[in-house]
Motif scaffolding. Structure first.
Motif, PDB file in Angstrom:
ATOM      1  N   ASN A   1       0.823  -1.215   0.000  1.00  0.00           N
ATOM      2  CA  ASN A   1       0.000   0.000   0.000  1.00  0.00           C
ATOM      3  C   ASN A   1       0.854   1.261   0.000  1.00  0.00           C
ATOM      4  OD1 ASN A   1      -2.227  -1.622   0.066  1.00  0.00           O
ATOM      5  ND2 ASN A   1      -2.404  -1.564   2.296  1.00  0.00           N
ATOM      6  N   ILE A   2       2.048   1.194   0.518  1.00  0.00           N
ATOM      7  CA  ILE A   2       2.897   2.385   0.625  1.00  0.00           C
ATOM      8  C   ILE A   2       3.512   2.743  -0.719  1.00  0.00           C
ATOM      9  CG2 ILE A   2       4.971   3.307   1.709  1.00  0.00           C
ATOM     10  CD1 ILE A   2       4.372   1.498   4.097  1.00  0.00           C
ATOM     11  N   ILE A   3       3.990   1.767  -1.462  1.00  0.00           N
ATOM     12  CA  ILE A   3       4.664   2.027  -2.728  1.00  0.00           C
ATOM     13  C   ILE A   3       3.653   1.790  -3.854  1.00  0.00           C
ATOM     14  CG2 ILE A   3       6.581   1.379  -4.221  1.00  0.00           C
ATOM     15  CD1 ILE A   3       8.019   0.392  -1.685  1.00  0.00           C
ATOM     16  N   PRO A   4       3.232   2.879  -4.499  1.00  0.00           N
ATOM     17  CA  PRO A   4       2.188   2.723  -5.510  1.00  0.00           C
ATOM     18  C   PRO A   4       2.699   2.141  -6.832  1.00  0.00           C
ATOM     19  CG  PRO A   4       2.815   5.000  -5.345  1.00  0.00           C
ATOM     20  CD  PRO A   4       3.565   4.262  -4.277  1.00  0.00           C
ATOM     21  N   TYR A   5       3.985   2.277  -7.136  1.00  0.00           N
ATOM     22  CA  TYR A   5       4.478   1.872  -8.451  1.00  0.00           C
ATOM     23  C   TYR A   5       5.754   1.067  -8.274  1.00  0.00           C
ATOM     24  CZ  TYR A   5       6.575   2.158 -13.071  1.00  0.00           C
ATOM     25  OH  TYR A   5       7.146   1.860 -14.262  1.00  0.00           O
ATOM     26  N   TRP A   6       5.783  -0.118  -8.805  1.00  0.00           N
ATOM     27  CA  TRP A   6       6.990  -0.931  -8.824  1.00  0.00           C
ATOM     28  C   TRP A   6       7.568  -0.887 -10.223  1.00  0.00           C
ATOM     29  CZ3 TRP A   6       9.197  -3.294  -4.695  1.00  0.00           C
ATOM     30  CH2 TRP A   6       8.433  -3.368  -3.534  1.00  0.00           C
ATOM     31  N   SER A   7       8.837  -0.542 -10.323  1.00  0.00           N
ATOM     32  CA  SER A   7       9.454  -0.482 -11.651  1.00  0.00           C
ATOM     33  C   SER A   7       9.700  -1.891 -12.172  1.00  0.00           C
ATOM     34  CB  SER A   7      10.777   0.285 -11.597  1.00  0.00           C
ATOM     35  OG  SER A   7      11.689  -0.405 -10.785  1.00  0.00           O
ATOM     36  N   GLN A   8       9.531  -2.060 -13.452  1.00  0.00           N
ATOM     37  CA  GLN A   8       9.761  -3.342 -14.096  1.00  0.00           C
ATOM     38  C   GLN A   8      11.049  -3.240 -14.905  1.00  0.00           C
ATOM     39  OE1 GLN A   8       7.912  -6.067 -13.656  1.00  0.00           O
ATOM     40  NE2 GLN A   8       6.639  -4.900 -12.233  1.00  0.00           N
ATOM     41  N   PRO A   9      12.119  -3.927 -14.481  1.00  0.00           N
ATOM     42  CA  PRO A   9      13.381  -3.825 -15.220  1.00  0.00           C
ATOM     43  C   PRO A   9      13.275  -4.508 -16.583  1.00  0.00           C
ATOM     44  CG  PRO A   9      13.555  -5.469 -13.493  1.00  0.00           C
ATOM     45  CD  PRO A   9      12.218  -4.804 -13.332  1.00  0.00           C
ATOM     46  N   ALA A  10      13.948  -3.899 -17.548  1.00  0.00           N
ATOM     47  CA  ALA A  10      13.977  -4.478 -18.896  1.00  0.00           C
ATOM     48  C   ALA A  10      15.024  -5.582 -18.921  1.00  0.00           C
ATOM     49  CB  ALA A  10      14.315  -3.405 -19.912  1.00  0.00           C
ATOM     50  N   ILE A  11      14.622  -6.768 -19.309  1.00  0.00           N
ATOM     51  CA  ILE A  11      15.524  -7.918 -19.329  1.00  0.00           C
ATOM     52  C   ILE A  11      15.632  -8.415 -20.762  1.00  0.00           C
ATOM     53  CG2 ILE A  11      15.898 -10.261 -18.497  1.00  0.00           C
ATOM     54  CD1 ILE A  11      14.200  -9.527 -16.060  1.00  0.00           C
ATOM     55  N   SER A  12      16.860  -8.621 -21.179  1.00  0.00           N
ATOM     56  CA  SER A  12      17.070  -9.176 -22.526  1.00  0.00           C
ATOM     57  C   SER A  12      17.866 -10.461 -22.392  1.00  0.00           C
ATOM     58  CB  SER A  12      17.808  -8.171 -23.412  1.00  0.00           C
ATOM     59  OG  SER A  12      19.100  -7.941 -22.898  1.00  0.00           O
TER      60      SER A  12
END
Length: 157
Positions: free
Chosen positions: A4-15
């Motif tokens: 609830n505290i962190i509204p956005y989780w970054s999605q790392p780009a994986i190749s």
């Protein structure tokens, strides 16, 4: 909850990894280390002969196991030992102050007294300790003195 505290989780780009077609061998040579800003040296890395390559078989100057904790010598880190006559004077200053509160001295007063002894010729001037050394000695001696007093008290009971 953390979600609830962190509204956005970054999605790392994986190749996916690539497999090289050929092996890369780049020798390190003295010219590229001495002139690392010159582009010409970087381009001509593969053109140098074996005579310019750095010899990695140089003997290490320290003996094997020198960094192991068991081989460390930390007893007297500074290397300077307090001479017996200076130590006895400092102990006398401390014990005098322990007997009478009016005679109690701090590190600066003990340093000044040692300087007076040096001026009168009783001790040599180079034997006079610095203020930080006297304060460190005073702290450790007071701790040891209190510990001995506690041990004596426990023996009497």
């Amino acid at each position: 909850m953390l979600w609830n505290i962190i509204p956005y989780w970054s999605q790392p780009a994986i190749s996916e990894h690539t497999v090289p077609q050929s092996t890369w061998t780049i020798p390190i040579n003295k010219n590229s280390i001495d002139n690392d800003n010159d582009i010409e040296d970087e381009v001509s890395l593969n053109q140098h002969e074996d005579e310019n390559e750095i010899n990695n078989n140089v003997e290490f100057p320290l003996h094997r196991g020198w960094a192991l904790k068991g081989n460390q010598k930390l007893g007297n880190r500074g290397g300077a030992k307090i001479k017996k006559n200076i130590r006895s004077l400092l102990e006398g200053f401390f014990l005098n102050g322990n007997r009478r509160n009016q005679d109690r001295m701090d590190g600066q007063a003990m340093c000044n007294e040692l300087l007076k002894y040096a001026e009168s010729g009783d001790i040599e001037e180079e034997d006079v300790l610095g203020l930080s050394t006297i304060q460190n000695w005073l702290h450790s001696y007071a701790h040891m003195f209190k510990q001995k007093a506690i041990d004596n008290e426990l023996e009497l009971k």
